[in-house]
Scaffold this active site. Structure first.
Site, PDB file in Angstrom:
ATOM      1  N   SER A  21       3.251  -3.080 -12.066  1.00 10.70           N
ATOM      2  CA  SER A  21       2.008  -2.897 -12.827  1.00 10.70           C
ATOM      3  C   SER A  21       1.196  -4.184 -12.989  1.00 10.70           C
ATOM      4  O   SER A  21       0.605  -4.412 -14.048  1.00 10.70           O
ATOM      5  CB  SER A  21       2.307  -2.253 -14.186  1.00 10.70           C
ATOM      6  OG  SER A  21       2.903  -0.979 -13.994  1.00 10.70           O
ATOM      7  N   TRP A  80       0.809  -1.222   0.000  1.00  7.99           N
ATOM      8  CA  TRP A  80       0.000   0.000   0.000  1.00  7.99           C
ATOM      9  C   TRP A  80       0.845   1.276   0.000  1.00  7.99           C
ATOM     10  O   TRP A  80       0.299   2.377  -0.011  1.00  7.99           O
ATOM     11  CB  TRP A  80      -0.974  -0.011   1.182  1.00  7.99           C
ATOM     12  CG  TRP A  80      -2.093  -1.007   1.024  1.00  7.99           C
ATOM     13  CD1 TRP A  80      -2.322  -1.819  -0.051  1.00  7.99           C
ATOM     14  CD2 TRP A  80      -3.147  -1.288   1.959  1.00  7.99           C
ATOM     15  NE1 TRP A  80      -3.437  -2.578   0.159  1.00  7.99           N
ATOM     16  CE2 TRP A  80      -3.975  -2.280   1.379  1.00  7.99           C
ATOM     17  CE3 TRP A  80      -3.477  -0.798   3.229  1.00  7.99           C
ATOM     18  CZ2 TRP A  80      -5.105  -2.788   2.036  1.00  7.99           C
ATOM     19  CZ3 TRP A  80      -4.599  -1.304   3.880  1.00  7.99           C
ATOM     20  CH2 TRP A  80      -5.395  -2.280   3.280  1.00  7.99           C
ATOM     21  N   LYS A  81       2.162   1.118   0.092  1.00  7.99           N
ATOM     22  CA  LYS A  81       3.077   2.286   0.051  1.00  7.99           C
ATOM     23  C   LYS A  81       2.594   3.364   1.029  1.00  7.99           C
ATOM     24  O   LYS A  81       2.046   3.028   2.069  1.00  7.99           O
ATOM     25  CB  LYS A  81       3.183   2.802  -1.384  1.00  7.99           C
ATOM     26  CG  LYS A  81       3.543   1.678  -2.363  1.00  7.99           C
ATOM     27  CD  LYS A  81       3.999   2.153  -3.710  1.00  7.99           C
ATOM     28  CE  LYS A  81       4.367   0.931  -4.547  1.00  7.99           C
ATOM     29  NZ  LYS A  81       4.940   1.293  -5.839  1.00  7.99           N
ATOM     30  N   GLY A 104       1.299  -3.045  -6.286  1.00  6.85           N
ATOM     31  CA  GLY A 104       1.218  -1.704  -5.698  1.00  6.85           C
ATOM     32  C   GLY A 104      -0.154  -1.098  -5.959  1.00  6.85           C
ATOM     33  O   GLY A 104      -1.144  -1.434  -5.301  1.00  6.85           O
ATOM     34  N   GLY A 105      -0.235  -0.235  -6.957  1.00  4.37           N
ATOM     35  CA  GLY A 105      -1.446   0.528  -7.278  1.00  4.37           C
ATOM     36  C   GLY A 105      -2.731  -0.278  -7.248  1.00  4.37           C
ATOM     37  O   GLY A 105      -3.726   0.142  -6.628  1.00  4.37           O
ATOM     38  N   GLU A 118      11.112  -7.061  -9.189  1.00  2.00           N
ATOM     39  CA  GLU A 118      10.354  -5.894  -9.637  1.00  2.00           C
ATOM     40  C   GLU A 118      11.233  -5.014 -10.516  1.00  2.00           C
ATOM     41  O   GLU A 118      12.029  -4.214 -10.000  1.00  2.00           O
ATOM     42  CB  GLU A 118       9.884  -5.074  -8.436  1.00  2.00           C
ATOM     43  CG  GLU A 118       9.012  -5.834  -7.471  1.00  2.00           C
ATOM     44  CD  GLU A 118       8.153  -4.887  -6.630  1.00  2.00           C
ATOM     45  OE1 GLU A 118       6.932  -4.950  -6.763  1.00  2.00           O
ATOM     46  OE2 GLU A 118       8.719  -4.077  -5.886  1.00  2.00           O
ATOM     47  N   GLY A 148       4.619   1.188 -11.227  1.00  2.00           N
ATOM     48  CA  GLY A 148       3.784   2.383 -11.282  1.00  2.00           C
ATOM     49  C   GLY A 148       3.752   3.038 -12.650  1.00  2.00           C
ATOM     50  O   GLY A 148       3.291   4.165 -12.795  1.00  2.00           O
ATOM     51  N   HIS A 188      12.659  -2.544  -1.170  1.00  2.00           N
ATOM     52  CA  HIS A 188      11.834  -2.090  -2.301  1.00  2.00           C
ATOM     53  C   HIS A 188      12.626  -1.028  -3.078  1.00  2.00           C
ATOM     54  O   HIS A 188      13.361  -0.240  -2.494  1.00  2.00           O
ATOM     55  CB  HIS A 188      10.515  -1.514  -1.779  1.00  2.00           C
ATOM     56  CG  HIS A 188       9.549  -1.216  -2.887  1.00  2.00           C
ATOM     57  ND1 HIS A 188       9.622  -0.061  -3.628  1.00  2.00           N
ATOM     58  CD2 HIS A 188       8.532  -1.943  -3.401  1.00  2.00           C
ATOM     59  CE1 HIS A 188       8.666  -0.094  -4.557  1.00  2.00           C
ATOM     60  NE2 HIS A 188       8.004  -1.224  -4.443  1.00  2.00           N
TER      61      HIS A 188
HETATM   62  P1  PGA Z   1       2.800  -1.136  -9.012  1.00  2.00           P
HETATM   63  O1  PGA Z   1       3.866  -1.235  -7.806  1.00  2.00           O
HETATM   64  O2  PGA Z   1       1.978  -2.391  -8.960  1.00  2.00           O
HETATM   65  O3  PGA Z   1       1.977   0.099  -8.699  1.00  2.00           O
HETATM   66  O4  PGA Z   1       3.579  -1.018 -10.263  1.00  2.00           O
HETATM   67  C1  PGA Z   1       4.498  -2.446  -7.480  1.00  2.00           C
HETATM   68  C2  PGA Z   1       5.418  -2.234  -6.320  1.00  2.00           C
HETATM   69  O5  PGA Z   1       6.005  -1.156  -6.200  1.00  2.00           O
HETATM   70  O6  PGA Z   1       5.586  -3.134  -5.475  1.00  2.00           O
END
Ligand code: PGA
Length: 251
Positions: free
Chosen positions: A214, A10-11, A235-236, A168, A174, A96
């Site tokens: 993504s 969730w950052k 992430g998103g 990643e 993102g 990360h």
């Molecule tokens: P994202 O992020 O799915 O928004 O690209 C992945 C992550 O940073 O773990």
């Protein structure tokens, strides 16, 4: 034989109330998901409440970082891994790319944090991945190999049972630009080769390797169909319970 892991990062999003709302919505949406481990990683301030509210569910909670230190000590602003365990976390994301890029995380600190997490019984999700320029110059394998070799330095085959690798590629995070399933498979296969060199084939074969960058409900199934992709770090698309539950329920 490798149980998939679908983890949501969730950052720096969501207040405590928003975190609880999403977590509870997710709880009912993924209640029947027994084919994978479901993990969410809220911000530090929401961890205790989210862990309490998810007690008895099949969702596990991760922190997004921990201290390199294993003793409670004078380190302003840091959080020791046992404090994460204390509030109910069972996983922690380490290294990360956003921490590597913006907060000075190095392979050495990744290594220390991983040891610290394992020392207190947490499972470490160790992130690796190359930048766009590194891929464009054909150095992606060297970069990932270096991150693994240094980041996992001194860890035993036993320790590896509580380590999950997340590949990643930084250019896919993102950006809406996912690695193709073939690119993901190629690197995941390579990571397994590196783990075989460091440890053994059986350890490498037992280690879960997640893809991140993504990941969305639309692309999870093809990514998961690759033989060395054992899950995703999202992430998103994990911020919304419905979208994340579709990823969890990819089957
Ligand atoms: P994202 O992020 O799915 O928004 O690209 C992945 C992550 O940073 O773990």
């Amino acid at each position: 034989m490798r149980k998939p892991v679908i983890a949501g990062n969730w950052k720096m999003y969501k207040l405590v109330s928003e975190s609880v709302e999403t977590a509870l919505e997710l709880k009912s949406l993924v209640a029947n998901a027994s084919h994978c481990e479901v993990v969410i990683a809220p911000v530090f301030t929401a961890l205790k409440t989210v862990c309490d509210r998810l007690e008895g569910s099949n969702i596990r909670v991760a922190a997004q970082n921990c201290s390199t230190e294993i003793a409670h000590s004078a380190h302003t602003g840091e959080i020791c891994a046992d404090m994460l365990k204390d509030v109910g976390c069972s996983y922690v994301i380490i290294g990360h790319s956003e921490r590597r890029q913006f907060y000075g995380e190095t392979d050495l600190s990744v290594n220390q944090k991983t040891k610290s997490a394992l020392n207190f019984g947490l499972t470490a999700i160790v992130c690796v991945g190359e930048m766009l320029s590194e891929r464009e110059s054909g150095r992606e394998r060297d970069v990932v190999k270096m991150q693994l070799t240094r980041g996992l330095n001194g860890l035993t085959a036993n320790d590896m049972a509580r380590i999950i690798i997340a590949y990643e590629p930084v250019w896919a995070i993102g950006t809406g630009k996912t690695a193709t399933p073939e690119q993901a498979q190629e690197m995941h296969g390579f990571i397994r080769e590196v783990l075989t060199e460091i440890h053994s084939k059986s350890t490498a074969d037992a280690t879960r390797i997640l893809y991140g960058g993504s990941v969305k409900p639309e692309n999870i199934a093809t990514l998961m169909s690759q033989q060395d992709v054992d899950g995703a770090l999202v992430g998103g698309a994990s911020l919304d319970a419905k979208s994340f539950s579709k990823i969890v329920n990819y089957k």
